[in-house]
Scaffold this motif. Structure first.
Motif, PDB file in Angstrom:
ATOM      1  N   UNK A 113     -28.224  87.577  13.195  1.00 34.70           N
ATOM      2  CA  UNK A 113     -27.434  87.540  14.134  1.00 34.70           C
ATOM      3  C   UNK A 113     -26.958  85.996  14.380  1.00 34.70           C
ATOM      4  N   UNK A 114     -27.388  84.882  13.430  1.00 34.87           N
ATOM      5  CA  UNK A 114     -26.772  83.613  13.449  1.00 34.87           C
ATOM      6  C   UNK A 114     -26.423  83.335  12.415  1.00 34.87           C
ATOM      7  N   UNK A 115     -26.115  84.192  11.107  1.00 31.74           N
ATOM      8  CA  UNK A 115     -25.789  83.852   9.896  1.00 31.74           C
ATOM      9  C   UNK A 115     -24.608  84.840   9.814  1.00 31.74           C
ATOM     10  N   UNK A 116     -23.704  84.372   9.447  1.00 30.26           N
ATOM     11  CA  UNK A 116     -22.432  85.455   8.916  1.00 30.26           C
ATOM     12  C   UNK A 116     -21.468  84.913   7.976  1.00 30.26           C
ATOM     13  N   UNK A 117     -21.320  85.664   7.036  1.00 26.15           N
ATOM     14  CA  UNK A 117     -20.329  85.262   5.661  1.00 26.15           C
ATOM     15  C   UNK A 117     -18.983  84.867   6.114  1.00 26.15           C
ATOM     16  N   UNK A 118     -18.540  83.978   5.129  1.00 17.05           N
ATOM     17  CA  UNK A 118     -17.093  83.431   5.178  1.00 17.05           C
ATOM     18  C   UNK A 118     -16.308  84.594   4.660  1.00 17.05           C
ATOM     19  N   UNK A 119     -14.975  84.002   4.533  1.00 19.39           N
ATOM     20  CA  UNK A 119     -14.197  84.720   3.747  1.00 19.39           C
ATOM     21  C   UNK A 119     -14.617  84.919   2.311  1.00 19.39           C
TER      22      UNK A 119
END
Length: 300
Positions: A113-119
């Motif tokens: 929930x606190x880690x999201x990938x960049x483009x």
């Protein structure tokens, strides 16, 4: 997702010096008493999707999981960080180790929930990890992976040759490895070895098995359980030979084969071991010798 624009690129120089650091860590681990229990592997940095590298340091014989060291920007700070992880699929095993850590961060758990990938498919924390969470073990719990991780606060330069850094890395790896080995030994306390077989020679010899000797010493932290003599502190690693293992139920008192469990053994210094046998060698005599020693200390 906002990424710190000042993130340092973990480039070839970082990787080369990370490899040098890894070899130094392996050299330090060779000095530890638990080293024979490790399945060692060559230090091989692998690229990660967190702007850095990792290397699988080792697994532990007869224990699940593995120890990993990372050099990356996962924490979303202006410099790469070193982190150490115990990776294992079983979340219960992670918690079992964490419970035995004094420096376990109970207020921080990292998850998806606190880690999201960049483009560019780079995975780092949405917000930089707060400084208060460094130098404390915390749990990373993702869909398919579980880690018990500590992020080191050491300020890094590309040389990665700081003695303090090497000392801290070795300290944390040793701490978590000893706990894992200790838990594994506890889980095998019902295993037995057969002792006291009699072999025909010029006289009858009582057969003793070495299987649990080193395990018992490790479990007891290489300290005499009667007088608290610490061989490691006084002599260094060579002092382990000054310790012996005593059967709580002496083999000499039995005429038959004996099935010995790890819990049937106790670590003693050579002096206490000799005195216990002179007194009679049983559990009652161990208690008696403790009382004699305590009485002598009080009189001083």
């Amino acid at each position: 997702m906002k990424i710190n624009s000042n993130l340092t690129k973990v480039d070839y120089d970082w990787k080369r010096n990370f490899n040098i650091l890894g070899n130094k860590i392996h050299s330090e681990l060779e000095k530890q008493e638990f080293y024979p229990k490790l399945n060692q592997r060559k230090f091989r940095p692998e690229s990660t999707n967190s702007l850095g590298y990792l290397s699988k340091l080792f697994t532990i014989k007869n224990a699940p999981g593995r120890i990993i060291i990372w050099l990356d920007n996962f924490t979303n700070h202006d410099k790469p960080t070193i982190s150490i992880s115990y990776e294992i699929n079983n979340a219960k095993s992670i918690k079992a180790v964490a419970k035995r850590l004094e420096n376990f961060n109970t207020i921080q758990t990292l998850n998806e929930s606190i880690i999201q990938p960049t483009q560019n498919s780079i995975y780092i924390l949405n917000k930089p990890l707060a400084k208060k969470h460094f130098d404390l073990f915390l749990i990373e719990s993702y869909e398919k992976e579980n880690y018990l991780t500590i992020f080191l606060s050491d300020r890094l330069t590309k040389s990665l040759n700081s003695k303090t850094l090497i000392t801290n890395i070795t300290k944390y790896i040793s701490l978590i490895t000893r706990i894992i080995i200790g838990i594994n030994l506890k889980n095998t306390t019902n295993a037995t070895v057969t002792e006291n077989n009699k072999k025909l020679a010029k006289h009858l010899l009582r057969e003793r098995k070495m299987k649990f000797i080193e395990d018992a010493k490790f479990r007891d932290n290489y300290i005499c359980k009667i007088c608290n003599f610490n061989a490691d502190r006084l002599y260094g690693k060579t002092g382990f030979a000054a310790l012996e293992v005593h059967h709580l139920n002496p083999l000499v008192l039995s005429r038959n084969q004996v099935d010995t469990k790890l819990k049937d053994l106790i670590t003693l210094c050579a002096n206490c071991h000799n005195m216990v046998h002179k007194l009679g060698g049983t559990k009652r005599h161990i208690v008696l010798l403790k009382e004699i020693i305590e009485s002598a200390r009080i009189k001083k």
